[in-house]
Design a protein around this motif. Structure first.
Motif, PDB file in Angstrom:
ATOM      1  N   PHE A   1      -3.785  17.621   0.130  1.00  0.00           N
ATOM      2  CA  PHE A   1      -4.831  16.797  -0.482  1.00  0.00           C
ATOM      3  C   PHE A   1      -6.189  17.483  -0.376  1.00  0.00           C
ATOM      4  O   PHE A   1      -7.006  17.411  -1.287  1.00  0.00           O
ATOM      5  N   SER A   2      -6.429  18.174   0.724  1.00  0.00           N
ATOM      6  CA  SER A   2      -7.727  18.827   0.905  1.00  0.00           C
ATOM      7  C   SER A   2      -7.947  19.948  -0.112  1.00  0.00           C
ATOM      8  O   SER A   2      -9.077  20.296  -0.400  1.00  0.00           O
ATOM      9  N   TYR A   3      -6.865  20.486  -0.669  1.00  0.00           N
ATOM     10  CA  TYR A   3      -6.968  21.545  -1.673  1.00  0.00           C
ATOM     11  C   TYR A   3      -6.781  21.008  -3.094  1.00  0.00           C
ATOM     12  O   TYR A   3      -7.167  21.670  -4.051  1.00  0.00           O
ATOM     13  N   SER A   4      -6.154  19.858  -3.220  1.00  0.00           N
ATOM     14  CA  SER A   4      -5.876  19.231  -4.525  1.00  0.00           C
ATOM     15  C   SER A   4      -6.236  17.753  -4.429  1.00  0.00           C
ATOM     16  O   SER A   4      -5.351  16.894  -4.336  1.00  0.00           O
ATOM     17  N   PRO A   5      -7.549  17.421  -4.428  1.00  0.00           N
ATOM     18  CA  PRO A   5      -7.981  16.043  -4.139  1.00  0.00           C
ATOM     19  C   PRO A   5      -7.431  14.965  -5.074  1.00  0.00           C
ATOM     20  O   PRO A   5      -7.430  13.805  -4.705  1.00  0.00           O
ATOM     21  N   GLY A   6      -6.927  15.314  -6.224  1.00  0.00           N
ATOM     22  CA  GLY A   6      -6.392  14.303  -7.129  1.00  0.00           C
ATOM     23  C   GLY A   6      -4.944  13.952  -6.873  1.00  0.00           C
ATOM     24  O   GLY A   6      -4.377  13.100  -7.560  1.00  0.00           O
TER      25      GLY A   6
ATOM     26  N   LEU B   1      -8.271   9.636  -0.032  1.00  0.00           N
ATOM     27  CA  LEU B   1      -6.825   9.775   0.181  1.00  0.00           C
ATOM     28  C   LEU B   1      -6.129   8.461  -0.074  1.00  0.00           C
ATOM     29  O   LEU B   1      -6.503   7.413   0.463  1.00  0.00           O
ATOM     30  N   SER B   2      -5.102   8.514  -0.905  1.00  0.00           N
ATOM     31  CA  SER B   2      -4.285   7.341  -1.197  1.00  0.00           C
ATOM     32  C   SER B   2      -2.847   7.668  -0.814  1.00  0.00           C
ATOM     33  O   SER B   2      -2.312   8.673  -1.257  1.00  0.00           O
ATOM     34  N   ILE B   3      -2.256   6.836   0.012  1.00  0.00           N
ATOM     35  CA  ILE B   3      -0.868   7.013   0.419  1.00  0.00           C
ATOM     36  C   ILE B   3      -0.117   5.732   0.119  1.00  0.00           C
ATOM     37  O   ILE B   3      -0.444   4.672   0.649  1.00  0.00           O
ATOM     38  N   ALA B   4       0.881   5.816  -0.746  1.00  0.00           N
ATOM     39  CA  ALA B   4       1.771   4.669  -0.989  1.00  0.00           C
ATOM     40  C   ALA B   4       2.824   4.705   0.108  1.00  0.00           C
ATOM     41  O   ALA B   4       3.522   5.707   0.260  1.00  0.00           O
ATOM     42  N   PHE B   5       2.932   3.624   0.870  1.00  0.00           N
ATOM     43  CA  PHE B   5       3.849   3.588   2.008  1.00  0.00           C
ATOM     44  C   PHE B   5       4.817   2.437   1.841  1.00  0.00           C
ATOM     45  O   PHE B   5       4.396   1.300   1.594  1.00  0.00           O
ATOM     46  N   GLN B   6       6.099   2.736   1.987  1.00  0.00           N
ATOM     47  CA  GLN B   6       7.134   1.712   1.890  1.00  0.00           C
ATOM     48  C   GLN B   6       8.116   1.894   3.031  1.00  0.00           C
ATOM     49  O   GLN B   6       8.629   2.977   3.255  1.00  0.00           O
ATOM     50  N   ALA B   7       8.354   0.806   3.767  1.00  0.00           N
ATOM     51  CA  ALA B   7       9.321   0.842   4.866  1.00  0.00           C
ATOM     52  C   ALA B   7      10.284  -0.314   4.758  1.00  0.00           C
ATOM     53  O   ALA B   7      10.007  -1.311   4.158  1.00  0.00           O
TER      54      ALA B   7
END
Length: 183
Positions: free
Chosen positions: A30-35, A177-183
Motif C-alpha cells: 500500500f505504501s508504494y501503491s496507495p490506491g 488504508l482500507s482493509i475488507a475483513f471477513q471472519a
C-alpha cells in the motif's frame, strides 16, 4: 538471517501472528501503491489475503534461476515500506524492533501456502508446504489486473479477535488504508 533462523522464528509465531505478518506485506505494498485494495478472509485455520498492488515477479531475475517471488518466500527478504513513519507503525504493531523479516517467515509457519501474482499482464502461481516449494511457478494465464493473492493454512485456528484488533489499528494509523475483513 539464514534458513535455520527463519525456521525457528516461524515456529514461534502464533497463527494470528502469521496472519499479521502476511497482512503487513499488503500494508507495505500500500505504501508504494496507495490506491490498492486489501481483502482478508479467515475461516478457522484457513486464510485468504488479496491486494491489488503491483504483484510480484514469479519469473527469475536476469542471471538467476529462482523466481523473484520464490527467493523472497524462501529466504531472508525484508520488505520495507516507503516511509519511516509506516515502518514505525508496522514495527510497533507487527514486527517488533527487528523490523520486517519478509514473507518467508510466514510461509515457513504455514501448513500450506499458495501465492498467486498478477503482474506484467500474466497470472503466475506457486504452492508451498512449510516454506518449501512443491514445484516451479506456473503460468496460469493472462490478465489486465495486478496484485497478489495468498491462500494459507496455519497449524491451528487463527484468533480472529486478535486479527480484527490489528486490522482496526492499521486502519486508524495508516491514512487512506482500507482493509475488507471477513471472519
Amino acid at each position: 538471517m539464514n534458513h535455520n533462523e527463519i525456521f525457528w522464528l516461524s515456529k514461534r509465531l502464533s497463527p494470528a501472528e502469521v496472519c499479521a505478518h502476511l497482512l503487513a506485506l499488503s500494508v507495505v505494498e500500500f505504501s508504494y501503491s496507495p490506491g490498492l485494495t486489501v481483502a482478508l478472509e479467515l475461516d478457522g485455520a484457513n486464510g485468504r489475503l488479496a491486494d491489488t498492488g503491483r504483484g510480484m515477479r514469479l519469473t527469475p531475475d536476469i542471471g538467476d534461476t529462482l523466481s523473484h517471488a520464490e527467493r523472497a518466500l524462501t529466504g531472508f527478504y525484508p520488505c520495507t515500506p516507503s516511509s519511516s513513519e509506516l515502518d514505525g507503525v508496522l514495527r510497533e504493531l507487527v514486527w517488533g524492533d527487528q523490523g520486517s523479516p519478509g514473507p518467508s517467515v510466514a510461509n515457513s509457519a504455514c501448513q500450506t501456502f499458495k501465492f498467486t501474482s498478477k503482474r506484467d499482464r500474466e497470472v503466475w502461481s506457486q504452492s508451498y508446504v512449510h516454506g518449501k516449494p512443491l514445484g516451479p511457478a506456473e503460468l496460469l494465464g493472462q490478465t489486465d489486473m495486478t496484485g497478489t493473492v495468498i491462500e494459507f493454512q496455519t497449524a491451528e485456528p487463527i484468533d480472529t479477535v486478535v486479527v480484527a484488533r490489528l486490522v482496526e489499528a492499521l486502519r486508524l494509523r495508516v491514512p487512506g488504508l482500507s482493509i475488507a475483513f471477513q471472519a
